[in-house]
Design an enzyme around this catalytic site. Structure first.
Site, PDB file in Angstrom:
ATOM      1  N   ARG A   1       6.376  46.816  -1.949  1.00 29.56           N
ATOM      2  CA  ARG A   1       5.413  45.755  -1.613  1.00 29.56           C
ATOM      3  C   ARG A   1       4.999  45.909  -0.158  1.00 29.56           C
ATOM      4  O   ARG A   1       5.787  45.676   0.753  1.00 29.56           O
ATOM      5  CB  ARG A   1       6.040  44.378  -1.820  1.00 29.56           C
ATOM      6  CG  ARG A   1       6.800  44.215  -3.096  1.00 29.56           C
ATOM      7  CD  ARG A   1       7.070  42.778  -3.385  1.00 29.56           C
ATOM      8  NE  ARG A   1       5.861  42.148  -3.846  1.00 29.56           N
ATOM      9  CZ  ARG A   1       5.407  42.245  -5.092  1.00 29.56           C
ATOM     10  NH1 ARG A   1       6.066  42.910  -6.003  1.00 29.56           N
ATOM     11  NH2 ARG A   1       4.285  41.669  -5.436  1.00 29.56           N
TER      12      ARG A   1
ATOM     13  N   GLU B   1       8.224  46.958  17.411  1.00 31.10           N
ATOM     14  CA  GLU B   1       6.903  46.380  17.744  1.00 31.10           C
ATOM     15  C   GLU B   1       6.059  47.405  18.487  1.00 31.10           C
ATOM     16  O   GLU B   1       6.546  48.073  19.399  1.00 31.10           O
ATOM     17  CB  GLU B   1       7.090  45.141  18.622  1.00 31.10           C
ATOM     18  CG  GLU B   1       7.484  43.927  17.823  1.00 31.10           C
ATOM     19  CD  GLU B   1       7.552  42.666  18.678  1.00 31.10           C
ATOM     20  OE1 GLU B   1       7.235  42.735  19.871  1.00 31.10           O
ATOM     21  OE2 GLU B   1       7.953  41.636  18.128  1.00 31.10           O
TER      22      GLU B   1
ATOM     23  N   THR C   1      -3.016  47.294  -1.579  1.00 33.49           N
ATOM     24  CA  THR C   1      -1.580  47.046  -1.680  1.00 33.49           C
ATOM     25  C   THR C   1      -0.974  48.355  -2.194  1.00 33.49           C
ATOM     26  O   THR C   1      -1.674  49.190  -2.783  1.00 33.49           O
ATOM     27  CB  THR C   1      -1.260  45.913  -2.679  1.00 33.49           C
ATOM     28  OG1 THR C   1      -1.875  46.226  -3.929  1.00 33.49           O
ATOM     29  CG2 THR C   1      -1.766  44.572  -2.190  1.00 33.49           C
TER      30      THR C   1
ATOM     31  N   TYR D   1      13.982  47.331  15.241  1.00 37.75           N
ATOM     32  CA  TYR D   1      12.771  46.649  15.734  1.00 37.75           C
ATOM     33  C   TYR D   1      11.838  47.684  16.330  1.00 37.75           C
ATOM     34  O   TYR D   1      12.268  48.527  17.120  1.00 37.75           O
ATOM     35  CB  TYR D   1      13.119  45.603  16.799  1.00 37.75           C
ATOM     36  CG  TYR D   1      12.716  44.223  16.357  1.00 37.75           C
ATOM     37  CD1 TYR D   1      11.362  43.900  16.278  1.00 37.75           C
ATOM     38  CD2 TYR D   1      13.642  43.275  15.955  1.00 37.75           C
ATOM     39  CE1 TYR D   1      10.962  42.655  15.823  1.00 37.75           C
ATOM     40  CE2 TYR D   1      13.254  42.030  15.498  1.00 37.75           C
ATOM     41  CZ  TYR D   1      11.908  41.725  15.439  1.00 37.75           C
ATOM     42  OH  TYR D   1      11.500  40.503  14.972  1.00 37.75           O
TER      43      TYR D   1
ATOM     44  N   LYS E   1       0.981  48.264  -6.752  1.00 40.31           N
ATOM     45  CA  LYS E   1       0.410  48.090  -8.097  1.00 40.31           C
ATOM     46  C   LYS E   1       0.295  49.487  -8.735  1.00 40.31           C
ATOM     47  O   LYS E   1       1.311  50.121  -8.963  1.00 40.31           O
ATOM     48  CB  LYS E   1      -0.928  47.358  -7.995  1.00 40.31           C
ATOM     49  CG  LYS E   1      -0.789  45.961  -7.380  1.00 40.31           C
ATOM     50  CD  LYS E   1      -2.114  45.258  -7.327  1.00 40.31           C
ATOM     51  CE  LYS E   1      -2.083  43.817  -6.948  1.00 40.31           C
ATOM     52  NZ  LYS E   1      -1.699  43.367  -5.680  1.00 40.31           N
TER      53      LYS E   1
ATOM     54  N   ASP F   1     -11.551  46.336  -1.385  1.00 43.67           N
ATOM     55  CA  ASP F   1     -10.153  45.991  -1.650  1.00 43.67           C
ATOM     56  C   ASP F   1      -9.762  46.717  -2.944  1.00 43.67           C
ATOM     57  O   ASP F   1     -10.052  46.260  -4.045  1.00 43.67           O
ATOM     58  CB  ASP F   1     -10.037  44.467  -1.801  1.00 43.67           C
ATOM     59  CG  ASP F   1      -8.605  44.021  -2.075  1.00 43.67           C
ATOM     60  OD1 ASP F   1      -7.769  44.870  -2.443  1.00 43.67           O
ATOM     61  OD2 ASP F   1      -8.333  42.808  -1.938  1.00 43.67           O
TER      62      ASP F   1
HETATM   63  C1  PLP Z   1      -7.410  42.645  -5.166  1.00 43.25           C
HETATM   64  C2  PLP Z   1      -6.208  42.062  -4.501  1.00 43.25           C
HETATM   65  N1  PLP Z   1      -6.229  41.888  -3.168  1.00 43.25           N
HETATM   66  C3  PLP Z   1      -5.186  41.353  -2.516  1.00 43.25           C
HETATM   67  C4  PLP Z   1      -4.056  40.965  -3.183  1.00 43.25           C
HETATM   68  C5  PLP Z   1      -2.943  40.323  -2.415  1.00 43.25           C
HETATM   69  O1  PLP Z   1      -1.817  41.089  -2.365  1.00 43.25           O
HETATM   70  P1  PLP Z   1      -0.381  40.444  -2.026  1.00 43.25           P
HETATM   71  O2  PLP Z   1       0.049  39.716  -3.252  1.00 43.25           O
HETATM   72  O3  PLP Z   1       0.439  41.656  -1.712  1.00 43.25           O
HETATM   73  O4  PLP Z   1      -0.576  39.557  -0.850  1.00 43.25           O
HETATM   74  C6  PLP Z   1      -3.981  41.128  -4.567  1.00 43.25           C
HETATM   75  C7  PLP Z   1      -2.781  40.710  -5.297  1.00 43.25           C
HETATM   76  O5  PLP Z   1      -2.780  40.300  -6.401  1.00 43.25           O
HETATM   77  C8  PLP Z   1      -5.098  41.690  -5.243  1.00 43.25           C
HETATM   78  O6  PLP Z   1      -5.101  41.844  -6.573  1.00 43.25           O
END
Ligand code: PLP
Length: 397
Positions: A238, A48, A229, A46, A232, A203
């Site tokens: 993940r 935090e 993320t 843990y 990918k 993003d």
């Molecule tokens: C552009 C984009 N943002 C956010 C996410 C969300 O990610 P997660 O599935 O890890 O919550 C995705 C997932 O497909 C994504 O393609």
């Protein structure tokens, strides 16, 4: 393993993964080092809080792990620690976007993001997502003729509607994005009280690995915040990374406070270690070659499918991602049917809406393809030519 039921299922899934061609654009195959870190005893701890400021004792080693992940994240994207801050505790992409808005956008403020059917993500203000309920969504679409972003149209919308934040990033948009133009659009916003400039959040979940490998432009020179993320194109576990500009606006402190105590408890330090491993792997020359090959493969796959008569949204791709209109105004088959036919033949894809889709999300007009996973397995252009031939045959059978 003592648990034979789970052991059997893990083996079954490993066998399935080996036996199929994986064209899911958001998936990849991690290295054995990433798996080792994920399955390590770091999961027992843990932690935090943040390095040097934990609520629990016994975190000297964990602090080193987290600090290493932080420095590797900044290094990979060529960021100065004096100019950018990164929080590595975000559990996945959706909670990371949620944390960002919670930290920087007042509740009820306006989020401008791309509509799901145009390639945006649910967390970019879709009405079904809490990001579209707690904040006011302002969803934009692609140009219906070119099937790409119309920056002039976006500027008009932004100037008239005055969003608090503009989200630039996609889950099904195959083209390179002009981040400079997005910055200009954000800067063109003037609020009634005279304040100028909306926040620009990028993003880059889908294309982060391509940015790291030099196969896609970096959003960092233009953005106020960047989320990715790690599972990918970046080929890690993940998890998510959330970067914010470090300046007098204090976004770094606001974000960290929102992550804990605002939204989460203990970080998953085994995941953070696995992210650190993936980030180091992505600095290697091999990863640069990989990222370039991912894009080459996608271009060939798109070109060959187009030659076979399929409508490729926007006419092609600049990334790992291809959006195929399989329905073609009723002349073809639905995305759902296409997905099932391909899966029956061992090719895994996902059905996807296409820009302006009139069909339902559960049976849309297209499929989304990506080349990250198969490129990790060594696929080259010649394999893509064969794959497109096979897919065309299956889809027309
Ligand atoms: C552009 C984009 N943002 C956010 C996410 C969300 O990610 P997660 O599935 O890890 O919550 C995705 C997932 O497909 C994504 O393609």
């Amino acid at each position: 393993m003592q648990d034979k039921q789970i052991e059997k299922l893990i083996k079954e899934e490993e066998k399935r993964q080996k036996s199929v061609i994986n064209l899911i654009a958001s998936e990849n195959y991690v290295s054995s080092d990433v798996l080792k870190a994920l399955g390590s005893k770091l999961t027992n701890k843990y932690a935090e809080g943040y390095p040097g400021k934990r609520y629990y004792g016994g975190n000297t080693v964990i602090d080193k792990v987290e600090n290493l992940a932080i420095s590797r994240a900044l290094k990979l994207f060529k960021l100065k620690p004096t100019e950018w801050h990164v929080n590595v505790q975000l559990l996945s992409g959706s909670p990371a976007n949620f944390a960002l808005y919670s930290a920087l956008v007042p509740l009820g403020g306006k989020i401008m993001g791309m509509k799901l059917t145009s390639g945006g993500h649910l967390t970019h203000g879709h009405p079904l997502s809490m990001t579209g309920k707690l904040w006011k969504p302002l969803q934009f679409e692609l140009d219906s003729k070119t099937e790409v972003i119309d920056y002039d149209a976006l500027k008009k919308i932004a100037k008239a509607e005055k969003p608090d934040i503009i989200v630039c990033g996609f889950t099904a948009y195959p083209r390179v994005v002009d981040f400079k133009k997005f910055r200009e659009i954000a800067d063109a916003v003037v609020y009634p009280d005279g304040r100028r400039g909306a926040l620009l959040h990028v993003d880059m979940s889908h294309f982060a690995g391509l940015v790291a490998g030099g196969a896609y432009p970096s959003p960092f020179p233009y953005a106020d915040s960047v989320m990715t993320t790690t599972h990918k194109s970046l080929r890690g576990p993940r998890q998510a990374l959330l970067f914010v500009k470090k300046d007098e606006r204090g976004f770094d402190k606001k974000l960290d406070k929102m992550v804990i105590p605002g939204l989460f408890g203990g970080p998953h330090e085994n995941n953070i270690a696995a992210v650190a491993v993936a980030l180091e792997e992505a600095t290697k020359p091999d990863f640069k070659k990989y990222a370039k090959q991912v894009v080459k493969n996608a271009k060939v796959l798109a070109r060959e499918l187009k030659k076979s008569g399929w409508h490729i949204i926007s006419g092609g791709t600049d990334s790992h991602l291809i959006l195929v209109d399989t329905w073609m105004d009723g002349k073809g088959i639905s995305g759902k049917e296409a997905g099932i036919k391909l899966e029956d033949a061992g090719i895994i894809v996902n059905m996807n809406t296409i820009p302006g889709d009139k069909r339902s999300v559960m049976d849309p007009s297209g499929i989304r393809l990506g080349t990250c996973a198969e490129t990790t397995r060594g696929a080259k252009e010649v394999d893509m030519v064969k794959l497109a031939f096979k897919m065309n045959k299956i889809l027309r059978a």
